[in-house]
Each structure stands twice: as structure tokens, then as C-alpha cells.
Design an enzyme around this catalytic site. Structure first.
Site, PDB file in Angstrom:
ATOM      1  N   ASP A 152       0.834  -1.199   0.000  1.00 46.77           N
ATOM      2  CA  ASP A 152       0.000   0.000   0.000  1.00 46.77           C
ATOM      3  C   ASP A 152       0.869   1.249   0.000  1.00 46.77           C
ATOM      4  O   ASP A 152       1.459   1.606   1.017  1.00 46.77           O
ATOM      5  CB  ASP A 152      -0.907  -0.010   1.236  1.00 46.77           C
ATOM      6  CG  ASP A 152      -1.995   1.048   1.174  1.00 46.77           C
ATOM      7  OD1 ASP A 152      -1.878   1.981   0.356  1.00 46.77           O
ATOM      8  OD2 ASP A 152      -2.966   0.933   1.942  1.00 46.77           O
ATOM      9  N   ASP A 208      -0.927   5.241  -6.750  1.00 45.45           N
ATOM     10  CA  ASP A 208      -1.467   4.345  -5.724  1.00 45.45           C
ATOM     11  C   ASP A 208      -1.398   2.901  -6.190  1.00 45.45           C
ATOM     12  O   ASP A 208      -1.844   2.572  -7.285  1.00 45.45           O
ATOM     13  CB  ASP A 208      -2.912   4.725  -5.390  1.00 45.45           C
ATOM     14  CG  ASP A 208      -3.460   3.942  -4.209  1.00 45.45           C
ATOM     15  OD1 ASP A 208      -2.656   3.403  -3.421  1.00 45.45           O
ATOM     16  OD2 ASP A 208      -4.693   3.870  -4.071  1.00 45.45           O
TER      17      ASP A 208
END
Length: 465
Positions: free
Chosen positions: A135, A349
């Protein structure tokens, strides 16, 4: 560009990843739902829930985007975020909260205690292997912890239990590491043990992971001889329970945070690995894993095949990594979009799937794409994907080439897997041109994305996995 529409074999052809051209520590990277994923080989695979539907994936994806936008809108940096979060706002069902096909790796945490034949305690170097989601838009690493009644409890040998690790330490409330969590991530103090709390972005109610903030050994290497690192992370005692919104599925243990905050793996290991990392997410149809590298060649311009663009940061939200998209080209022709449309930049992301563009840019891209796909039968929209096709009867489809042009004259030609997603154009629109875009993992797949955090640059290398 040709795209085969025939289904690919579901079998994994081997777990050996392409070795990245770096000197850092590396591990294979898997798609969570892919044939080579640790979840696919799990003894629980037969009991696993069925794959989520496209509607479920898109709902979860929008919740992720909403979370990033909320973080940015609360930063007081003049970032525009519309009150209309997006076209997909209804709560996602709990069983698909973390079942998106996201990048996962396996790490080893701790050094397990075992009772010797004489009844004494002895320590063995190997800890517990855990599957965690990569992440890049979060700061605090955490894993689910199994809390046993005693150090010899073996009811969950595959779960991390701090009581069974000889090297685990719960960090004190007055420690520098606890203070570093700050108001955003620091919880209460329990028995002088620092508590953490982080949101789980996939829940509309901002469910969170919480528990004790501690440290233990982390082995992050395809070659165990590379040794273990001291690692601070959250030992999660309470996420939303199984069956509630926010729960993890039973094949992942937590999150490996790679954001720009001081708590992330990248920041913790900066002295050793120089604030650099990279990953390559394999294509959906790939039967081999990609890779994740910590450290290595921090300067992407020093390696062959990279195109490089400046890495930008938000002063008040250091979590996010940002790049400046300047233009988009379709089949080599640059779209007529004023560069100021992209002024808010784009967040990189690893977990958002579908790339978000400013509405003006998206509408122009959609028009150019549709004009080149006019020979194919249109299909109804799928959630917020509004340019979809029915390829029934087609064996090969000619998909227009799409390239993203970033600051620094960095031209990134997308793999065909990053253009169509479930037979739909794999882009969607923000609700306002002033909102930051998000570069999702569908567009990033098959290319190495190298974050030179210390040097302030991002490198893209096509065909890396």
C-alpha cells in the site's frame, strides 16, 4: 494494438519471479486473486469465497478513492474535493472488502519461541510467514495478531502471535516511536503500551485497524540469507469482525505501508536501503509473479529502460506520492487538452485499480477511444466505466494505443492490459477538474515503478514482468 479475448489458463506456471536488476532486497509480488497468489495455494482455497463481481470491485475502488480525497481535502492545502464523492457510493458487502485483485507479498515476522525437550525455552530464527497487501498510500504497517493464552499455545500456527516471538517488544507510550504516530494514528495508552489506529479505506464508515504498536524482526527477502530487520508495526487486536464492513479476508494478514510518513517500511529502512523501492504488478492473465524491491538502484536514470519524472509531495499529507501528468496520446496523437487541466497532479497508488482523470481530460480521451473502436458493438456501462464493448464472436480486437506524458518528457506507453478492463475503457472521471487524479494499478501493471523517494523522482520501465 491487438488484445486476445480468449480466456487464459488458470494454472500457475511457476513461482519464480523475473529477478529485478537491482541490488536491494526483493520478494515475488503476486496478484491477490491470481493463480500464483499464496491464497490460491492455501489449504483454505477450497473454502474461499467466490471472486467478487465487477460491481463489487468498482464499489470498493471508489471507497478507496474517496478515502484518498478525504485525506487531501482535510490537509488545508487548497485541494479541491467535491462533496459528491462519485457515482459509486453505496456500502460494499463485507465479503469483498479486501478481495480486490491487489498486489501482495509474503514476509516473515518474528522469531518463534519453542519449548525444548527439557522444558526450557529456546528461540529459533524463523518467524511466521504472513501475506500482506502493498500500500503506497498508507503509513502504518500492521498485521492481524493471534493472541494466545500462553507462549506455548499453538492453536494458530500460521498467525503471528507476539507472545510466541522471542524478539517482540510492545512500545511504551512515552517512546519516540509512539510519539511519531501523531494525532492521526495514535490511540490510547493501555498498560503503558502504545496503541495505534488506522482507517481501512474500503469501508464507507471508516472502519479501522487498531491494537498495540510494537516491534519485531522482519525478513523481507527471496534469499533468507539477507537477514532480518528491526521493524515497527501495528499488532491488530480489533478490525471490524469477520462479517462486518472493513474486515480482511482470510488470505491476507495485513498491510505493508509504503507511504511517505515516518512510520512506513520505506522510512523505517531508509538508513539501510536509501529511501527507494519499486514493484512490478504482473498482468491479469500472467501465470508468473512480479516483484517488489526494497532499496537497490535508487536513481532510475542510472538504469537502462527507465523514463523518469519528478516525484512531488504534499507538505501537509506526506503519505502520498504524486506525479505531474501533462498530456495523453492515443495512437501517437496527443489529445487537445490544455495542460492546466492536469495542474492538480496525480497520486500514484498501488491499490486503487482504475485511473481517475480530470473530467475535461477524460471526456476527450473517451471521444478519441470511441472513435477508434467504432467497429465494435457497444455494451451497457459497468458502474463508473461508461465505455464498454461486447466482443462476442471476436478473437482478436485492435485496441488503440494509449500513452501518458509526464513532466520531464517521460512518455509511458501503457500495456494493452492497462487499457481495457472487463471489456471497458480502464479510466474514469473525477467530478471536478481541480481534484487530483489517481494513477491506478490497472495502468501500472507489467511495468516497474521505481520510487526514488530520497532523490525526488519516479522511474517507469515497461515490460519488467
Amino acid at each position: 494494438m491487438q488484445s486476445s479475448l480468449k480466456p487464459q489458463s488458470a494454472a500457475c506456471s511457476g513461482h519464480s519471479a523475473v529477478i529485478p536488476p537491482h541490488k536491494g532486497t526483493w520478494v515475488p509480488l503476486y496478484r491477490h486473486l491470481g493463480p500464483c497468489s499464496p491464497a490460491a495455494a492455501s489449504t483454505c482455497a477450497a473454502k474461499a469465497r467466490p471472486p467478487p463481481s465487477l460491481a463489487d470491485l468498482l464499489r470498493q475502488d471508489q471507497l478507496r478513492v474517496d478515502h484518498i480525497n478525504r485525506r487531501l481535502s482535510s490537509s488545508s492545502e487548497g485541494i479541491r474535493v467535491s462533496k459528491q464523492a462519485g457515482p459509486v457510493k453505496e456500502p460494499v458487502r463485507s465479503e469483498v472488502i479486501h478481495l480486490h485483485d491487489q498486489p501482495v507479498i509474503q514476509v516473515t515476522i518474528g522469531s518463534e519461541r519453542k519449548t525444548s525437550a527439557g522444558g526450557g525455552q529456546q528461540s529459533q530464527a524463523a518467524g511466521v510467514v504472513q501475506t500482506v497487501v502493498l500500500d503506497t498510500a498508507s503509513d502504518v504497517p500492521w498485521v492481524q495478531c493471534h493472541l494466545s493464552a500462553s507462549a506455548t499455545d499453538i492453536t494458530s500456527s500460521s498467525s503471528y502471535d507476539p507472545a510466541r516471538s522471542a524478539t517482540y517488544t510492545a512500545l511504551a507510550c512515552n517512546s519516540a516511536a509512539c510519539a511519531e504516530l501523531g494525532r492521526l494514528y495514535r490511540g490510547a495508552c493501555v498498560n503503558n503500551h502504545c496503541q495505534y489506529r488506522v482507517p481501512i479505506p474500503s469501508s464507507p464508515s471508516l472502519s479501522s485497524s487498531s491494537g498495540t504498536y510494537g516491534s519485531d524482526l522482519l525478513a523481507l527477502a527471496a534469499d533468507p540469507a539477507n537477514g532480518a530487520l528491526s521493524f515497527k508495526f501495528g499488532c491488530s487486536h480489533a478490525e471490524a469482525k469477520q462479517g462486518e464492513e472493513g474486515s480482511l479476508d482470510n488470505a491476507t494478514a495485513g498491510v505493508m505501508a509504503l507511504g511517505g510518513g515516518p512510520e512506513s517500511l520505506v522510512s523505517q529502512t531508509a538508513a539501510t536501503y536509501g529511501s527507494a523501492f519499486s514493484y512490478c504488478i504482473p498482468a491479469t492473465e500472467s501465470r508468473q509473479p512480479g516483484f517488489f524491491v526494497l532499496g537497490g538502484s535508487g536513481d532510475p536514470s542510472a538504469g537502462a529502460g527507465y523514463v523518469v519524472t519528478p516525484l512531488l509531495r504534499y507538505a501537509r499529507v506526506p503519505t502520498f506520492y504524486r506525479v505531474r501528468l501533462l498530456a495523453i496520446a492515443v495512437d501517437g496523437q496527443q489529445l487537445n487538452v490544455t495542460p492546466s487541466v492536469f495542474a492538480a497532479g496525480s497520486v500514484l497508488d498501488s491499490r486503487t485499480a482504475i485511473t481517475r482523470l480530470p473530467p475535461t481530460a477524460y471526456q476527450t480521451l473517451r471521444e478519441a477511444f470511441r472513435s477508434r473502436m467504432a467497429m465494435y458493438r457497444e455494451a451497457p456501462p459497468q458502474g463508473n466505466l461508461d465505455t464498454c464493448y461486447d466482443f462476442t464472436g471476436a478473437f482478436l480486437v485492435m485496441v488503440p494505443r494509449i500513452a501518458l506524458l509526464f513532466d520531464g518528457n517521460a512518455v509511458v506507453a501503457l500495456d494493452r492490459q492497462g487499457i481495457l478492463f472487463h471489456d471497458c475503457l480502464a479510466f474514469t472521471s473525477n467530478s471536478d477538474d481541480r481534484m487530483p487524479g489517481i494513477l491506478g494499478n490497472v495502468q501500472q501493471q507489467t511495468m516497474e515503478v521505481l520510487y526514488n523517494v530520497g532523490g525526488g523522482s519516479v522511474g517507469f520501465r515497461r515490460g519488467a514482468c
